[in-house]
Design a protein around this motif. Structure first.
Motif, PDB file in Angstrom:
ATOM      1  N   ARG B 150       0.757  -1.186  -0.354  1.00 41.39           N
ATOM      2  CA  ARG B 150      -0.309   0.517  -0.189  1.00 41.39           C
ATOM      3  C   ARG B 150       0.781   1.594  -0.005  1.00 41.39           C
ATOM      4  NH1 ARG B 150      -2.508  -0.017   4.205  1.00 41.39           N
ATOM      5  NH2 ARG B 150      -2.414  -2.085   5.438  1.00 41.39           N
ATOM      6  N   VAL B 151       1.864   1.482   1.361  1.00 41.26           N
ATOM      7  CA  VAL B 151       3.116   2.336   0.121  1.00 41.26           C
ATOM      8  C   VAL B 151       4.038   2.352  -0.403  1.00 41.26           C
ATOM      9  CG1 VAL B 151       4.319   3.928   2.539  1.00 41.26           C
ATOM     10  CG2 VAL B 151       2.042   2.907   2.592  1.00 41.26           C
ATOM     11  N   ALA B 152       4.558   3.122  -0.895  1.00 41.98           N
ATOM     12  CA  ALA B 152       5.165   2.811  -2.094  1.00 41.98           C
ATOM     13  C   ALA B 152       6.718   3.524  -0.867  1.00 41.98           C
ATOM     14  CB  ALA B 152       5.592   3.990  -3.274  1.00 41.98           C
ATOM     15  N   ARG B 153       8.229   3.613  -1.694  1.00 39.85           N
ATOM     16  CA  ARG B 153       9.204   3.777  -0.803  1.00 39.85           C
ATOM     17  C   ARG B 153       9.665   4.729  -1.616  1.00 39.85           C
ATOM     18  NH1 ARG B 153      12.916  -1.261  -0.320  1.00 39.85           N
ATOM     19  NH2 ARG B 153      12.489  -1.311  -2.903  1.00 39.85           N
ATOM     20  N   GLU B 154       9.674   6.092  -0.929  1.00 41.20           N
ATOM     21  CA  GLU B 154      10.697   7.314  -1.745  1.00 41.20           C
ATOM     22  C   GLU B 154       9.922   7.218  -2.873  1.00 41.20           C
ATOM     23  OE1 GLU B 154      13.680   8.499  -0.952  1.00 41.20           O
ATOM     24  OE2 GLU B 154      14.162   7.159   0.775  1.00 41.20           O
ATOM     25  N   PRO B 155       9.578   7.738  -3.718  1.00 41.22           N
ATOM     26  CA  PRO B 155       8.328   7.707  -4.877  1.00 41.22           C
ATOM     27  C   PRO B 155       8.761   9.442  -5.266  1.00 41.22           C
ATOM     28  CG  PRO B 155       6.582   8.268  -3.061  1.00 41.22           C
ATOM     29  CD  PRO B 155       7.815   8.033  -2.529  1.00 41.22           C
ATOM     30  N   TRP B 156       8.852   9.937  -4.854  1.00 39.29           N
ATOM     31  CA  TRP B 156       9.768  11.517  -5.812  1.00 39.29           C
ATOM     32  C   TRP B 156      10.735  10.747  -6.123  1.00 39.29           C
ATOM     33  CZ3 TRP B 156       6.306  15.006  -7.231  1.00 39.29           C
ATOM     34  CH2 TRP B 156       5.314  15.454  -6.971  1.00 39.29           C
ATOM     35  N   THR B 157      11.535  10.861  -5.008  1.00 35.27           N
ATOM     36  CA  THR B 157      13.277  10.919  -5.728  1.00 35.27           C
ATOM     37  C   THR B 157      13.085  10.068  -6.605  1.00 35.27           C
ATOM     38  OG1 THR B 157      13.488  10.738  -3.169  1.00 35.27           O
ATOM     39  CG2 THR B 157      15.739  10.256  -4.467  1.00 35.27           C
ATOM     40  N   ALA B 158      12.770   8.413  -6.736  1.00 34.85           N
ATOM     41  CA  ALA B 158      13.024   7.771  -7.109  1.00 34.85           C
ATOM     42  C   ALA B 158      12.238   7.843  -9.189  1.00 34.85           C
ATOM     43  CB  ALA B 158      12.103   6.065  -6.926  1.00 34.85           C
ATOM     44  N   SER B 159      10.886   9.454  -8.972  1.00 39.03           N
ATOM     45  CA  SER B 159      10.622   9.068 -10.002  1.00 39.03           C
ATOM     46  C   SER B 159      11.579  10.815 -10.790  1.00 39.03           C
ATOM     47  CB  SER B 159       9.263   9.517  -9.698  1.00 39.03           C
ATOM     48  OG  SER B 159       8.391  10.373  -8.771  1.00 39.03           O
ATOM     49  N   ILE B 160      11.690  11.302  -9.704  1.00 37.65           N
ATOM     50  CA  ILE B 160      13.152  12.153 -10.361  1.00 37.65           C
ATOM     51  C   ILE B 160      14.014  12.008 -10.572  1.00 37.65           C
ATOM     52  CG2 ILE B 160      14.295  13.993 -10.137  1.00 37.65           C
ATOM     53  CD1 ILE B 160      12.273  14.836  -8.056  1.00 37.65           C
ATOM     54  N   ALA B 161      14.889  10.672 -10.341  1.00 37.89           N
ATOM     55  CA  ALA B 161      15.773  10.454 -10.459  1.00 37.89           C
ATOM     56  C   ALA B 161      15.307   9.773 -11.858  1.00 37.89           C
ATOM     57  CB  ALA B 161      16.111   9.135  -9.753  1.00 37.89           C
ATOM     58  N   GLY B 162      14.383   8.096 -12.025  1.00 43.44           N
ATOM     59  CA  GLY B 162      14.428   7.459 -13.112  1.00 43.44           C
ATOM     60  C   GLY B 162      13.809   8.932 -14.330  1.00 43.44           C
ATOM     61  N   PHE B 163      13.284  10.363 -14.530  1.00 44.37           N
ATOM     62  CA  PHE B 163      13.083  10.757 -15.378  1.00 44.37           C
ATOM     63  C   PHE B 163      14.214  11.574 -16.089  1.00 44.37           C
ATOM     64  CE2 PHE B 163       9.101   9.732 -14.757  1.00 44.37           C
ATOM     65  CZ  PHE B 163       8.132   9.698 -16.401  1.00 44.37           C
ATOM     66  N   VAL B 164      14.882  11.906 -15.290  1.00 44.76           N
ATOM     67  CA  VAL B 164      16.568  12.454 -15.757  1.00 44.76           C
ATOM     68  C   VAL B 164      16.851  11.151 -16.430  1.00 44.76           C
ATOM     69  CG1 VAL B 164      19.029  12.964 -14.758  1.00 44.76           C
ATOM     70  CG2 VAL B 164      16.561  13.933 -13.785  1.00 44.76           C
ATOM     71  N   LEU B 165      17.061   9.984 -15.919  1.00 45.13           N
ATOM     72  CA  LEU B 165      17.492   9.294 -16.763  1.00 45.13           C
ATOM     73  C   LEU B 165      16.730   8.953 -18.201  1.00 45.13           C
ATOM     74  CD1 LEU B 165      20.072   6.313 -16.630  1.00 45.13           C
ATOM     75  CD2 LEU B 165      17.632   5.576 -16.411  1.00 45.13           C
ATOM     76  N   ILE B 166      15.834   9.281 -17.896  1.00 43.67           N
ATOM     77  CA  ILE B 166      15.011   9.122 -19.334  1.00 43.67           C
ATOM     78  C   ILE B 166      15.103  10.139 -20.346  1.00 43.67           C
ATOM     79  CG2 ILE B 166      12.882   9.404 -20.520  1.00 43.67           C
ATOM     80  CD1 ILE B 166      11.147   7.208 -17.786  1.00 43.67           C
ATOM     81  N   ALA B 167      14.782  11.292 -19.440  1.00 44.05           N
ATOM     82  CA  ALA B 167      15.908  12.697 -20.415  1.00 44.05           C
ATOM     83  C   ALA B 167      17.074  12.204 -20.704  1.00 44.05           C
ATOM     84  CB  ALA B 167      15.487  14.186 -19.420  1.00 44.05           C
ATOM     85  N   ALA B 168      18.328  12.179 -20.440  1.00 40.81           N
ATOM     86  CA  ALA B 168      19.674  11.463 -20.524  1.00 40.81           C
ATOM     87  C   ALA B 168      19.350  10.882 -22.355  1.00 40.81           C
ATOM     88  CB  ALA B 168      20.501  11.913 -19.288  1.00 40.81           C
TER      89      ALA B 168
END
Lengths: 120, 343
Positions: B150-168
């Motif tokens: 029910r609770v995700a672990r560090e959703p903000w950090t993970a999605s920011i890191a993931g989308f920086v990776l996607i952009a790069a």
């Protein structure tokens, strides 16, 4: 916008040079986004099974990129590699799921953080 | 990047996407996943509009946009859904949509192999394990969903890191793919037709391109193979020769070839696998064998016998030994050995 005029690009035929109207970059972009989503899922989710499902998502993204490259170069090497990716995914699923069942029997939970003591 | 889509639009789409994914993650309070889904869809739409604006001639290919939108939407739902079963089912949807992408890329064999192996076999294994390894509903809790689901672990950090990776990644893909040139040397356009003379002859006969039945395929004098030279640009040709002693030859240009005279995708993959990468199959076989062994070893269980069963087993063994000594044919003594002992 005639459906019939684009239908041949969907079928095999003698390989047309145009990649069905979309360029290689379109497919690579989809692949990159899917890989990123898989990575985000792997980091955020705490359920062991979902974490492995997210690695499958990343495998899938790699597969799309390989097929797109295979199409771009008009040969079948990329497709051969996707067979390989499929093999590795199957092997990974078999081993990982066996491990997950084993871990579940020990602690009766699928929570990845319940195994934090393995950090030492 | 500039030729493919506007960078500002794309980076904005990435930022909005990160916001949407982070919002869509399951969390302790009421999860605003609907808002997250809408924001994520907006980001996806922005990215696709960016692609379409930069390449107006790519617009007619709406199959690509449909399949990729379904694949990515289902992937998003797969990583954000709190219930594992639904996650797995959304993953099946991702697989099916990317199968559509494979079909657009003319990889039919891999598309169907993907459905059979991934959606049919691997995902069913996942579903089995999800059902095997989840706590059933108890008296107190009807909703048997763990805290970890029910609770995700560090959703903000993970999605920011993931989308920086996607952009790069995307920026590099854009730069790399616009410099990439097709190498005609690597391309295979029905290159293997000359090892299938019977099929070529049958196709030619059906299309009535042979003057009469005595004609066959001509053999190239220099390399001793059938003289069939398909080319990517359609300028190739094949030679037929008469077998009645006159040595007459005739050229058939590639544009006159019957439609069926080309390798199907399955044949192409087969030639690539057997001809160019024969070691790949062997390695794949070894990997599968190893994983099978590993799974057997991991899932093997030490059988705990209870006291009574253990005593019985020992008693049975003892009586068998005694029977052997006395020359009586016990359950474990083979007839030959028993008689030898009596004599």
């Amino acid at each position: 916008m005639n459906l019939l005029s684009i239908a041949p690009t969907l079928a095999q035929g003698p390989m047309p040079t145009e990649m069905g109207g979309a360029t290689l970059f379109h497919y690579l972009l989809v692949s990159a986004i899917m890989f990123g989503l898989g990575l985000i899922g792997f980091v955020t989710r705490r359920n062991l099974i979902i974490m492995f499902l997210c690695t499958e998502l990343m495998f899938q993204a790699a597969g799309i990129a390989l097929i797109a490259f295979s199409r771009f170069h008009l040969n079948h090497t990329g497709e051969t590699f996707v067979i390989f990716v499929l093999t590795v995914a199957a092997a990974e699923a078999a081993l990982a799921l066996a491990l997950v069942v084993l871990l579940f029997r020990r602690k009766e939970t699928l929570d990845a953080s319940s195994w934090q003591d393995l950090k030492g | 990047m500039h030729s493919m889509m506007s960078p500002i639009l794309f980076y904005a789409a990435c930022a909005i996407g990160a916001l949407g994914v982070a919002l869509a993650m399951p969390r302790r309070a009421v999860s605003p996943y609907l808002i997250g889904a809408i924001v994520g869809a907006a980001a996806l739409g922005l990215a696709l509009i960016g692609l379409a604006v930069a390449k107006p001639d790519a617009l007619p290919n709406f199959h690509f946009y449909i399949f990729s939108a379904i694949a990515l939407g289902a992937a998003l739902r797969c990583i954000t859904h709190a219930r594992p079963i639904y996650s797995a089912l959304y993953f099946v949807l991702t697989i099916l949509a990317s199968t559509g992408l494979y079909l657009i890329l003319a990889a039919e064999f891999m598309a169907f192999a993907l459905i059979i192996v991934y959606a049919g076999a691997i995902l069913i294994t996942y579903l089995f394990v999800i059902m095997l390894a989840s706590e059933g509903p108890t008296e107190e809790v009807a909703e048997a969903m763990g805290e970890y689901d029910r609770v995700a672990r560090e959703p903000w950090t993970a999605s920011i890191a993931g989308f920086v990776l996607i952009a790069a990644l995307s920026t590099m893909f854009a730069a790399g793919s616009s410099n990439l040139k097709l190498n005609p040397e690597l391309a295979v356009a029905d290159r293997h037709l000359d090892v299938m003379p019977k099929r070529v002859l049958a196709e030619l006969r059906e299309a009535k391109l042979l003057p009469d039945d005595s004609w066959g395929l001509a053999i190239n004098g220099t390399n001793g193979r059938y003289d069939i030279n398909p080319r990517l640009d359609g300028q190739g040709s094949l030679t037929i020769a008469s077998n009645n002693g006159t040595g007459e030859r005739q050229l058939i240009a590639q544009k006159d070839w019957p439609k069926g005279l080309s390798l199907s995708n399955t044949e192409g993959v087969a030639f690539s696998l057997i001809d160019a990468h024969p070691g790949a199959i062997e390695i794949a076989g070894v990997i599968l064998l190893m994983s099978m062994l590993g799974a057997v070893i991991l899932s093997r269980k030490k059988v705990e016998m209870d006291e009574e069963a253990l005593r019985q087993a020992i008693a049975r063994e003892r009586s068998a030994e005694r029977g052997d000594e006395l020359g009586i044919e016990g359950p474990y003594a083979t007839p030959g050995v028993g008689q030898g002992g009596a004599a």
